[in-house]
Design an enzyme around this catalytic site. Structure first.
Site, PDB file in Angstrom:
ATOM      1  N   CYS A 154       0.780  -1.396   0.060  1.00  0.00           N
ATOM      2  CA  CYS A 154       0.044   0.091  -0.013  1.00  0.00           C
ATOM      3  C   CYS A 154       0.965   1.319   0.067  1.00  0.00           C
ATOM      4  CB  CYS A 154      -0.936  -0.146   1.334  1.00  0.00           C
ATOM      5  SG  CYS A 154      -1.954  -1.423   1.245  1.00  0.00           S
TER       6      CYS A 154
ATOM      7  N   HIS B  69      -3.418   7.011   1.246  1.00  0.00           N
ATOM      8  CA  HIS B  69      -3.882   5.561   1.107  1.00  0.00           C
ATOM      9  C   HIS B  69      -5.292   5.357   1.855  1.00  0.00           C
ATOM     10  CE1 HIS B  69      -4.344   1.211   0.555  1.00  0.00           C
ATOM     11  NE2 HIS B  69      -3.767   1.201   2.054  1.00  0.00           N
TER      12      HIS B  69
ATOM     13  N   ASN C 269     -10.272  -0.810   0.067  1.00  0.00           N
ATOM     14  CA  ASN C 269      -8.859  -0.556   0.046  1.00  0.00           C
ATOM     15  C   ASN C 269      -8.262  -1.216  -1.128  1.00  0.00           C
ATOM     16  OD1 ASN C 269      -6.036  -0.955   0.319  1.00  0.00           O
ATOM     17  ND2 ASN C 269      -6.144  -1.310   2.703  1.00  0.00           N
TER      18      ASN C 269
HETATM   19  O1  UT7 Z   1      -3.766  -1.008   3.587  1.00  0.00           O
HETATM   20  C1  UT7 Z   1      -3.218  -1.335   4.833  1.00  0.00           C
HETATM   21  C2  UT7 Z   1      -3.314  -2.333   5.326  1.00  0.00           C
HETATM   22  N1  UT7 Z   1      -4.428  -2.497   6.159  1.00  0.00           N
HETATM   23  C3  UT7 Z   1      -5.041  -1.573   7.078  1.00  0.00           C
HETATM   24  O2  UT7 Z   1      -4.815  -0.452   7.104  1.00  0.00           O
HETATM   25  C4  UT7 Z   1      -5.992  -2.026   7.896  1.00  0.00           C
HETATM   26  C5  UT7 Z   1      -5.949  -1.631   9.246  1.00  0.00           C
HETATM   27  N2  UT7 Z   1      -7.028  -1.941  10.296  1.00  0.00           N
HETATM   28  C6  UT7 Z   1      -8.321  -1.879  10.235  1.00  0.00           C
HETATM   29  O3  UT7 Z   1      -8.659  -1.029   9.354  1.00  0.00           O
HETATM   30  C7  UT7 Z   1      -9.186  -2.393  11.398  1.00  0.00           C
HETATM   31  O4  UT7 Z   1      -8.336  -3.010  12.291  1.00  0.00           O
HETATM   32  C8  UT7 Z   1     -10.258  -3.392  10.946  1.00  0.00           C
HETATM   33  C9  UT7 Z   1     -11.056  -2.654   9.988  1.00  0.00           C
HETATM   34  C10 UT7 Z   1      -9.461  -4.393   9.984  1.00  0.00           C
HETATM   35  C11 UT7 Z   1     -10.712  -4.270  11.915  1.00  0.00           C
HETATM   36  O5  UT7 Z   1     -11.622  -3.142  13.019  1.00  0.00           O
HETATM   37  P1  UT7 Z   1     -11.164  -3.154  14.470  1.00  0.00           P
HETATM   38  O6  UT7 Z   1     -12.062  -2.094  15.047  1.00  0.00           O
HETATM   39  O7  UT7 Z   1      -9.850  -3.195  14.749  1.00  0.00           O
HETATM   40  O8  UT7 Z   1     -12.055  -4.594  14.793  1.00  0.00           O
HETATM   41  P2  UT7 Z   1     -11.361  -5.785  15.463  1.00  0.00           P
HETATM   42  O9  UT7 Z   1     -10.673  -6.570  14.873  1.00  0.00           O
HETATM   43  O10 UT7 Z   1     -10.881  -5.499  17.037  1.00  0.00           O
HETATM   44  O11 UT7 Z   1     -12.676  -6.716  15.739  1.00  0.00           O
HETATM   45  C12 UT7 Z   1     -13.851  -6.310  16.583  1.00  0.00           C
HETATM   46  C13 UT7 Z   1     -14.970  -7.271  16.611  1.00  0.00           C
HETATM   47  C14 UT7 Z   1     -14.280  -8.887  16.846  1.00  0.00           C
HETATM   48  O12 UT7 Z   1     -15.104  -9.407  17.739  1.00  0.00           O
HETATM   49  P3  UT7 Z   1     -15.421  -9.487  19.267  1.00  0.00           P
HETATM   50  O13 UT7 Z   1     -13.971 -10.473  19.392  1.00  0.00           O
HETATM   51  O14 UT7 Z   1     -15.283  -8.292  19.687  1.00  0.00           O
HETATM   52  O15 UT7 Z   1     -16.444 -10.423  19.693  1.00  0.00           O
HETATM   53  C15 UT7 Z   1     -14.355  -9.161  15.558  1.00  0.00           C
HETATM   54  O16 UT7 Z   1     -14.627 -10.893  15.420  1.00  0.00           O
HETATM   55  O17 UT7 Z   1     -15.558  -7.312  15.357  1.00  0.00           O
HETATM   56  C16 UT7 Z   1     -15.512  -8.659  14.861  1.00  0.00           C
HETATM   57  N3  UT7 Z   1     -15.388  -8.878  13.152  1.00  0.00           N
HETATM   58  C17 UT7 Z   1     -16.378  -8.552  12.558  1.00  0.00           C
HETATM   59  N4  UT7 Z   1     -17.810  -8.080  12.988  1.00  0.00           N
HETATM   60  C18 UT7 Z   1     -18.553  -8.200  11.681  1.00  0.00           C
HETATM   61  C19 UT7 Z   1     -14.081  -8.756  12.508  1.00  0.00           C
HETATM   62  N5  UT7 Z   1     -14.666  -8.482  11.317  1.00  0.00           N
HETATM   63  C20 UT7 Z   1     -15.711  -8.438  11.112  1.00  0.00           C
HETATM   64  C21 UT7 Z   1     -16.715  -8.128  10.214  1.00  0.00           C
HETATM   65  N6  UT7 Z   1     -18.212  -8.074  10.496  1.00  0.00           N
HETATM   66  N7  UT7 Z   1     -16.303  -8.179   8.896  1.00  0.00           N
END
Ligand code: UT7
Length: 320
Positions: free
Chosen positions: A111, A247, A277
């Protein structure tokens, strides 16, 4: 000498996949995806390929610039998702657009790839090694996504963007490029072609895997720092900048960067709602959209900033 952007172009697959469409294949929903990422839909390839999208984006950029393909002496394609290892995507683009006088090679910086490509183009131009450079970001991330993993498949999309740079008299503007290989495990995708892997595990390993929170924290910390380095070297303040083209990974990351730079979010255009993304394609797609909407005015100051797998990140100042 400095490379000025003479034209931009982009290419997006026709197929639109909404959050609701994804909710039919993984346990997710539109509200979660919008609230956590800002993404509403993304484009996913059907007939298109990394090469075909890169070619179309390049052709549009050249057309807008009025520069003939034979004038291009360097083609840089940033991609992590070319369909084949050899020949590289840049050479395929060179063939397709008939840029017979250009050298061509790919850049793998995920990225941060377009930004690294842009900085490489400026370095070639400043050194007198090239006069006209096509910088392209093209990705078919849908080929690398595990469509059973809701934590990653909802984020990514496919597409390509390009800019054509031409040498003009002028001083090179500040830019920074950084990498921290020690943190590389935060975002990985092993090769499908690894020797000795049994076919089944090989397929599993070929998907992108990400520690989302680590990448999120890294981006929010390192991007404002890189922007500040560029501003300091240029003797400018964040207020002096007209647009920050970041990005497009996550709306919350862009908002957090704007906040840390104490800058109005209006100066941070976003299109990730439409395309998700698209890794190295996101910056040039957004640049092209803004350009074609007539948002840029001569002499405006713009900062580009990329970040992602590697981990790698960087920023560059440009004057329109
Ligand atoms: O291009 C450069 C590379 N990538 C990035 O820049 C991505 C950077 N990271 C992010 O954008 C975020 O960390 C994400 C969008 C990937 C995730 O968001 P988050 O707020 O960090 O969520 P999390 O991973 O802490 O997950 C929170 C909850 C979890 O459930 P519990 O453990 O709280 O019960 C996950 O299992 O959300 C759950 N979860 C989902 N729920 C519904 C994870 N993915 C999903 C989903 N739909 N798609």
């Amino acid at each position: 000498m400095i490379g000025k952007i003479y034209g931009t172009g982009s290419s997006l697959p026709k197929r639109i996949v909404s959050n609701d469409d994804l909710a039919k294949i993984v346990d997710t929903n539109d509200t979660w995806i919008r609230e956590r990422t800002g993404v509403a839909r993304r484009r996913i390839i059907k007939e298109e390929t990394t090469v075909s999208m890169a070619t179309e984006a390049a052709q549009k950029a050249l057309e807008q610039s009025g520069i003939a393909a034979e004038e291009v002496d360097l083609i840089l394609v940033s991609t992590i998702s070319s369909e084949v290892i050899l020949p590289c995507t840049a050479c395929e683009v060179q063939k397709n657009i008939k840029a017979v006088n250009a050298a061509a090679f790919d850049i793998n910086a995920a990225c941060a790839g377009f930004l690294f490509g842009y900085n490489t183009a400026q370095a070639y131009i400043a050194a007198g090694m090239a006069k006209t450079v096509l910088v392209i970001g093209s990705e078919s991330l849908s080929n690398l996504v595990n469509w059973k993993d809701r934590s990653t498949c909802i984020l990514f999309g496919d597409g390509a963007g390009a800019a054509v740079l031409k040498a003009e008299k002028g001083k090179l503007l500040p830019s920074v490029s950084h990498s921290d290989g020690k943190k590389g495990e935060a975002l990985t995708c092993l090769s499908r072609h690894r020797k000795g892997s049994p076919a089944r595990t090989r397929d599993l390993q070929a998907y992108m895997q990400m520690d989302g929170q680590s990448v999120f924290k890294f981006a929010v910390k390192k991007v404002p720092k890189a922007v500040k380095e560029v501003l300091e070297e240029a003797g400018l303040k964040a207020d002096d900048i007209d647009y920050f083209i970041l990005h497009q990974a996550n709306r919350r990351i862009v908002e957090a960067v704007a906040k840390r730079l104490k800058t109005d979010i209006e100066k941070f255009p976003m299109n990730l709602e439409e395309y998700g993304n698209t890794s190295s394609a996101s910056i040039p797609i957004l640049l092209d959209e803004m350009n074609r909407k007539g948002k840029f005015v001569k002499r405006q100051k713009i900062i580009l900033a990329g970040f992602g797998a590697g981990l790698s990140w960087g920023a560059a100042l440009l004057e329109w």
